[in-house]
Design a protein around this motif. Structure first.
Motif, short mmCIF file in Angstrom:
data_model
loop_
_atom_site.label_atom_id
_atom_site.label_comp_id
_atom_site.label_asym_id
_atom_site.label_seq_id
_atom_site.Cartn_x
_atom_site.Cartn_y
_atom_site.Cartn_z
N ALA A 282 0.82 -1.22 0.00
CA ALA A 282 0.00 0.00 0.00
C ALA A 282 0.85 1.27 0.00
N ARG B 22 -8.43 -0.98 -0.29
CA ARG B 22 -8.31 -1.89 0.86
C ARG B 22 -9.65 -2.57 1.15
N THR C 33 -5.63 -8.96 2.26
CA THR C 33 -5.28 -7.70 2.90
C THR C 33 -4.36 -6.92 1.98
#
Length: 174
Positions: free
Chosen positions: A123, A164, A173
């Motif tokens: 991320a 997400r 995840t």
């Protein structure tokens, strides 16, 4: 240019690029909603939310100065014509003729989630064009995705939050 009807159609392209990609950069094209044939970006999303693959993921594009290697460019076709008027702090005075659509924002989040999970991009390596422009000193006029009309806040953070959520719906995840 290939129209992608289902995210799973990206799987062969993702498999070929695994290990070669470290970043995903978010853009808008500064064009109208139907201008999707931009070879500089790997993926462009039309105003209606249709997904177009314009180049192999492992082939460097020309979407972010000095940052194209190992970097997939995902763009939404918008913000052309009379461009948005966004101040340096992210405040939007006017979204111009072709503001980002709800469909584009949702589909961009889905595409980003799918690519990040498939390519193993963390991320923190999902950035917007504005981030790279500020980091490399080529101007705060590169405002793409620093804001979105759908909700207040940083555009990259909005897309990442939605990405997400989508990843979580798929049982993974991000």
């Amino acid at each position: 240019m290939i129209q992608i009807e289902n995210l799973k159609e990206l799987d062969p392209f993702i498999r070929r690029a695994v290990g070669a990609i470290r970043y995903i950069t978010l853009h808008w094209t500064a064009a109208d909603y139907d201008a999707v044939n931009y070879n500089a970006y790997h993926i462009v999303i039309s105003g209606a939310g249709a997904i177009y693959l314009n180049r192999e993921l492992e082939r460097a594009g020309a979407h972010t100065w000095r940052r194209n290697t190992a970097n997939v460019g995902v763009a939404i076709a918008c913000c052309g014509g009379r461009p948005p008027n966004i101040w340096a702090d992210g405040t939007v005075a006017d979204w111009g003729d072709y503001p980002p659509t709800d469909e584009q924002v949702e589909v961009m989040a889905q595409v980003v989630a799918y690519l990040a999970v498939g390519l193993g991009v963390p991320a923190e390596n999902i950035r917007d064009h504005h981030y790279w422009a500020e980091m490399d000193g080529y101007g705060s006029d590169r405002i793409d995705i620093m804001a979105l009309p759908q909700e207040p806040g940083n555009g990259r953070d909005i897309i990442l939050g939605k990405a997400r959520w989508y990843a979580g719906q798929w049982g993974v995840t991000l």
